[in-house]
Design a protein around this motif. Structure first.
Motif, short mmCIF file in Angstrom:
data_model
loop_
_atom_site.label_atom_id
_atom_site.label_comp_id
_atom_site.label_asym_id
_atom_site.label_seq_id
_atom_site.Cartn_x
_atom_site.Cartn_y
_atom_site.Cartn_z
N SER A 76 0.84 -1.19 0.00
CA SER A 76 0.00 0.00 0.00
C SER A 76 0.88 1.24 0.00
O SER A 76 1.87 1.31 0.72
CB SER A 76 -0.89 -0.01 1.24
OG SER A 76 -1.66 1.15 1.28
N ASN A 131 2.39 10.40 4.59
CA ASN A 131 2.05 10.78 5.96
C ASN A 131 0.98 9.86 6.54
O ASN A 131 0.01 10.30 7.14
CB ASN A 131 1.59 12.24 6.03
CG ASN A 131 2.68 13.20 5.64
OD1 ASN A 131 3.86 12.90 5.81
ND2 ASN A 131 2.31 14.34 5.10
N ASP A 132 1.15 8.56 6.32
CA ASP A 132 0.24 7.52 6.81
C ASP A 132 -1.17 7.61 6.23
O ASP A 132 -2.11 7.05 6.78
CB ASP A 132 0.17 7.53 8.34
CG ASP A 132 1.52 7.19 8.95
OD1 ASP A 132 2.23 6.36 8.36
OD2 ASP A 132 1.85 7.75 10.01
N THR A 133 -1.35 8.33 5.13
CA THR A 133 -2.64 8.42 4.45
C THR A 133 -2.55 7.63 3.14
O THR A 133 -1.65 7.87 2.35
CB THR A 133 -3.00 9.89 4.13
OG1 THR A 133 -2.98 10.63 5.34
CG2 THR A 133 -4.35 9.99 3.45
N PRO A 134 -3.46 6.66 2.92
CA PRO A 134 -3.40 5.89 1.67
C PRO A 134 -3.54 6.80 0.44
O PRO A 134 -4.33 7.74 0.45
CB PRO A 134 -4.60 4.95 1.77
CG PRO A 134 -4.99 4.95 3.19
CD PRO A 134 -4.56 6.26 3.77
N VAL A 135 -2.74 6.51 -0.57
CA VAL A 135 -2.78 7.28 -1.81
C VAL A 135 -3.64 6.54 -2.82
O VAL A 135 -3.44 5.35 -3.06
CB VAL A 135 -1.36 7.47 -2.38
CG1 VAL A 135 -1.40 8.16 -3.72
CG2 VAL A 135 -0.49 8.23 -1.41
N GLN A 136 -4.61 7.24 -3.38
CA GLN A 136 -5.45 6.68 -4.43
C GLN A 136 -5.35 7.62 -5.62
O GLN A 136 -5.63 8.81 -5.50
CB GLN A 136 -6.89 6.56 -3.97
CG GLN A 136 -7.06 5.62 -2.79
CD GLN A 136 -8.50 5.58 -2.32
OE1 GLN A 136 -9.29 6.46 -2.60
NE2 GLN A 136 -8.83 4.53 -1.59
N THR A 190 1.46 5.15 0.85
CA THR A 190 0.94 6.16 1.76
C THR A 190 1.82 7.40 1.74
O THR A 190 3.00 7.33 1.44
CB THR A 190 0.85 5.65 3.21
OG1 THR A 190 2.15 5.32 3.65
CG2 THR A 190 -0.06 4.45 3.32
#
Length: 68
Positions: free
Chosen positions: A2, A6-11, A4
């Motif tokens: 996965s 800053n610990d945010t998933p990239v979509q 990320t």
């Protein structure tokens, strides 16, 4: 894997399945970044819409193939 920031998933959504959109998807896929491609056309065009690929474009494609 996965991806990320800053610990945010990239979509990533790529709008357009032309040469630029598909090349961008290829670059991101080589970096293991998941992408989704959407296009206005509902099917593949059976004919080419371009007259050729410029030499510099071929150089960049070759670099990507060998460096990533």
């Amino acid at each position: 894997m996965s991806t990320t920031i800053n610990d945010t998933p990239v979509q990533i959504l790529i709008s357009g399945a032309g040469p630029v959109g598909l090349f961008q998807a290829l670059l991101l896929a080589k970096l293991k970044v998941p992408v989704r491609i959407i296009d206005r056309a509902s099917s593949i065009c059976p004919l080419s819409r371009s007259t050729g690929i410029r030499p510099r474009t071929l150089e960049i494609m070759d670099m990507v193939d060998h460096e990533l």
